[in-house]
Motif scaffolding. Structure first.
Motif, PDB file in Angstrom:
ATOM      1  N   LYS A   1       0.827  -1.194   0.000  1.00  0.00           N
ATOM      2  CA  LYS A   1       0.000   0.000   0.000  1.00  0.00           C
ATOM      3  C   LYS A   1       0.868   1.253   0.000  1.00  0.00           C
ATOM      4  O   LYS A   1       1.875   1.324   0.710  1.00  0.00           O
ATOM      5  CB  LYS A   1      -0.908  -0.012   1.231  1.00  0.00           C
ATOM      6  CG  LYS A   1      -1.909   1.100   1.269  1.00  0.00           C
ATOM      7  CD  LYS A   1      -2.829   0.920   2.471  1.00  0.00           C
ATOM      8  CE  LYS A   1      -3.864   2.028   2.508  1.00  0.00           C
ATOM      9  NZ  LYS A   1      -4.747   1.897   3.659  1.00  0.00           N
ATOM     10  N   ASP A   2       0.471   2.246  -0.787  1.00  0.00           N
ATOM     11  CA  ASP A   2       1.139   3.539  -0.819  1.00  0.00           C
ATOM     12  C   ASP A   2       0.676   4.331   0.397  1.00  0.00           C
ATOM     13  O   ASP A   2      -0.427   4.865   0.425  1.00  0.00           O
ATOM     14  CB  ASP A   2       0.785   4.262  -2.126  1.00  0.00           C
ATOM     15  CG  ASP A   2       1.500   5.598  -2.248  1.00  0.00           C
ATOM     16  OD1 ASP A   2       2.483   5.814  -1.520  1.00  0.00           O
ATOM     17  OD2 ASP A   2       1.055   6.412  -3.075  1.00  0.00           O
ATOM     18  N   LEU A   3       1.512   4.381   1.453  1.00  0.00           N
ATOM     19  CA  LEU A   3       1.126   5.024   2.703  1.00  0.00           C
ATOM     20  C   LEU A   3       1.524   6.490   2.767  1.00  0.00           C
ATOM     21  O   LEU A   3       0.861   7.294   3.407  1.00  0.00           O
ATOM     22  CB  LEU A   3       1.753   4.288   3.891  1.00  0.00           C
ATOM     23  CG  LEU A   3       1.341   2.836   4.086  1.00  0.00           C
ATOM     24  CD1 LEU A   3       2.150   2.201   5.200  1.00  0.00           C
ATOM     25  CD2 LEU A   3      -0.143   2.746   4.381  1.00  0.00           C
ATOM     26  N   SER A   4       2.640   6.837   2.140  1.00  0.00           N
ATOM     27  CA  SER A   4       3.150   8.192   2.285  1.00  0.00           C
ATOM     28  C   SER A   4       4.107   8.510   1.142  1.00  0.00           C
ATOM     29  O   SER A   4       4.412   7.664   0.303  1.00  0.00           O
ATOM     30  CB  SER A   4       3.859   8.341   3.629  1.00  0.00           C
ATOM     31  OG  SER A   4       4.247   9.673   3.845  1.00  0.00           O
ATOM     32  N   GLY A   5       4.591   9.721   1.133  1.00  0.00           N
ATOM     33  CA  GLY A   5       5.583  10.187   0.170  1.00  0.00           C
ATOM     34  C   GLY A   5       6.433  11.261   0.820  1.00  0.00           C
ATOM     35  O   GLY A   5       6.315  11.523   2.018  1.00  0.00           O
ATOM     36  N   PRO A   6       7.289  11.940   0.051  1.00  0.00           N
ATOM     37  CA  PRO A   6       8.167  12.970   0.629  1.00  0.00           C
ATOM     38  C   PRO A   6       7.393  14.099   1.313  1.00  0.00           C
ATOM     39  O   PRO A   6       7.880  14.712   2.256  1.00  0.00           O
ATOM     40  CB  PRO A   6       8.954  13.496  -0.565  1.00  0.00           C
ATOM     41  CG  PRO A   6       8.784  12.502  -1.644  1.00  0.00           C
ATOM     42  CD  PRO A   6       7.529  11.749  -1.364  1.00  0.00           C
ATOM     43  N   ASN A   7       6.171  14.367   0.856  1.00  0.00           N
ATOM     44  CA  ASN A   7       5.378  15.456   1.431  1.00  0.00           C
ATOM     45  C   ASN A   7       4.426  14.970   2.525  1.00  0.00           C
ATOM     46  O   ASN A   7       3.583  15.735   2.983  1.00  0.00           O
ATOM     47  CB  ASN A   7       4.571  16.155   0.336  1.00  0.00           C
ATOM     48  CG  ASN A   7       5.471  16.774  -0.710  1.00  0.00           C
ATOM     49  OD1 ASN A   7       6.564  17.231  -0.380  1.00  0.00           O
ATOM     50  ND2 ASN A   7       5.038  16.778  -1.948  1.00  0.00           N
ATOM     51  N   GLY A   8       4.500  13.682   2.906  1.00  0.00           N
ATOM     52  CA  GLY A   8       3.640  13.141   3.944  1.00  0.00           C
ATOM     53  C   GLY A   8       2.302  12.631   3.447  1.00  0.00           C
ATOM     54  O   GLY A   8       1.466  12.218   4.237  1.00  0.00           O
TER      55      GLY A   8
ATOM     56  N   GLY B   1       1.768   7.707  -5.012  1.00  0.00           N
ATOM     57  CA  GLY B   1       1.617   6.765  -6.118  1.00  0.00           C
ATOM     58  C   GLY B   1       2.835   5.900  -6.362  1.00  0.00           C
ATOM     59  O   GLY B   1       2.877   5.136  -7.325  1.00  0.00           O
ATOM     60  N   ILE B   2       3.841   5.977  -5.501  1.00  0.00           N
ATOM     61  CA  ILE B   2       5.078   5.204  -5.663  1.00  0.00           C
ATOM     62  C   ILE B   2       5.304   4.409  -4.379  1.00  0.00           C
ATOM     63  O   ILE B   2       5.197   4.943  -3.276  1.00  0.00           O
ATOM     64  CB  ILE B   2       6.292   6.131  -5.911  1.00  0.00           C
ATOM     65  CG1 ILE B   2       6.079   6.982  -7.162  1.00  0.00           C
ATOM     66  CG2 ILE B   2       7.577   5.323  -6.012  1.00  0.00           C
ATOM     67  CD1 ILE B   2       7.108   8.087  -7.319  1.00  0.00           C
ATOM     68  N   ILE B   3       5.607   3.124  -4.525  1.00  0.00           N
ATOM     69  CA  ILE B   3       5.954   2.296  -3.370  1.00  0.00           C
ATOM     70  C   ILE B   3       7.454   2.386  -3.180  1.00  0.00           C
ATOM     71  O   ILE B   3       8.233   1.935  -4.021  1.00  0.00           O
ATOM     72  CB  ILE B   3       5.525   0.822  -3.583  1.00  0.00           C
ATOM     73  CG1 ILE B   3       4.030   0.713  -3.902  1.00  0.00           C
ATOM     74  CG2 ILE B   3       5.894  -0.029  -2.377  1.00  0.00           C
ATOM     75  CD1 ILE B   3       3.122   1.146  -2.793  1.00  0.00           C
ATOM     76  N   ASP B   4       7.893   3.021  -2.082  1.00  0.00           N
ATOM     77  CA  ASP B   4       9.313   3.182  -1.794  1.00  0.00           C
ATOM     78  C   ASP B   4       9.506   3.263  -0.282  1.00  0.00           C
ATOM     79  O   ASP B   4       8.607   2.918   0.489  1.00  0.00           O
ATOM     80  CB  ASP B   4       9.878   4.410  -2.510  1.00  0.00           C
ATOM     81  CG  ASP B   4       9.150   5.699  -2.156  1.00  0.00           C
ATOM     82  OD1 ASP B   4       8.380   5.704  -1.163  1.00  0.00           O
ATOM     83  OD2 ASP B   4       9.336   6.705  -2.863  1.00  0.00           O
TER      84      ASP B   4
END
Length: 186
Positions: free
Chosen positions: A5-12, A16-19
């Motif tokens: 699941k895509d939980l977060s990103g650089p902006n919180g 759309g990216i799994i990393d």
């Protein structure tokens, strides 16, 4: 196939990216309750001694089950219960070769399982022969016994995976043994 699941990103917010931004703490405390119980007694020459051990409220990572192809061959559920086009409701993801480096080796709550169990560590049944004129001339006491170790485990973990007291699925389980004997006191 494992789905993440895509939980977060650089902006919180999900991007759309799994990393690495999507990693989260699954279980921050793993303080199992480790128990032991010894019972024993004698009555009219018969003796009974037994010991139980167990873990409760413990979680264990089972991601080693997705490990190398050799372990996949040993665990029967990879054959009977892994995803395939003709088995879409399987409990396990699709089998993979050892050289495939997809998300199988990433930690996931799918591989975090409860490890509650109660094991009978040993059971000893004995009988002390009553005094008689024949053997009391040579022996002070004669005791016959049977001892079994690691006789059974109660808990769902060992039925689905492997021995709950070992670290990884490719280790040997704790052996079961049976002993018969006689204690003689002079």
């Amino acid at each position: 196939m494992m789905v993440y699941k895509d939980l977060s990103g650089p902006n919180g917010t999900p991007d759309g990216i799994i990393d690495d931004w999507d990693k989260t703490i699954l279980k921050n405390k793993n303080h199992p309750l480790i128990v032991g119980l010894n019972l024993g007694g004698t009555w009219k020459g018969f003796g009974l001694d037994m010991m139980f051990t167990g873990h409760f409220a413990e979680y264990k990572w089972m991601d080693d089950l997705a490990g190398g192809v050799e372990w996949n061959r040993m665990w029967h559920d990879w054959y009977d219960n892994s995803w395939a086009p003709d088995n879409p409701n399987a409990e396990l993801p699709k089998r993979k070769n050892n050289d495939v480096t997809k998300t199988y080796n990433d930690k996931s709550d799918f591989w975090l399982k409860k490890n509650n169990f109660l094991r009978m560590k040993y059971l000893t049944l004995s009988y002390t022969l009553p005094e008689n004129q024949f053997y009391n001339k040579v022996f002070e006491n004669v005791r016959l016994f049977f001892t079994g170790t690691n006789l059974f485990v109660i808990g769902g973990f060992n039925k689905n995976y492997y021995d709950p007291e070992i670290n990884q699925g490719n280790e040997f389980p704790i052996s079961r043994s049976f002993n018969f004997g006689m204690d003689v006191t002079f």
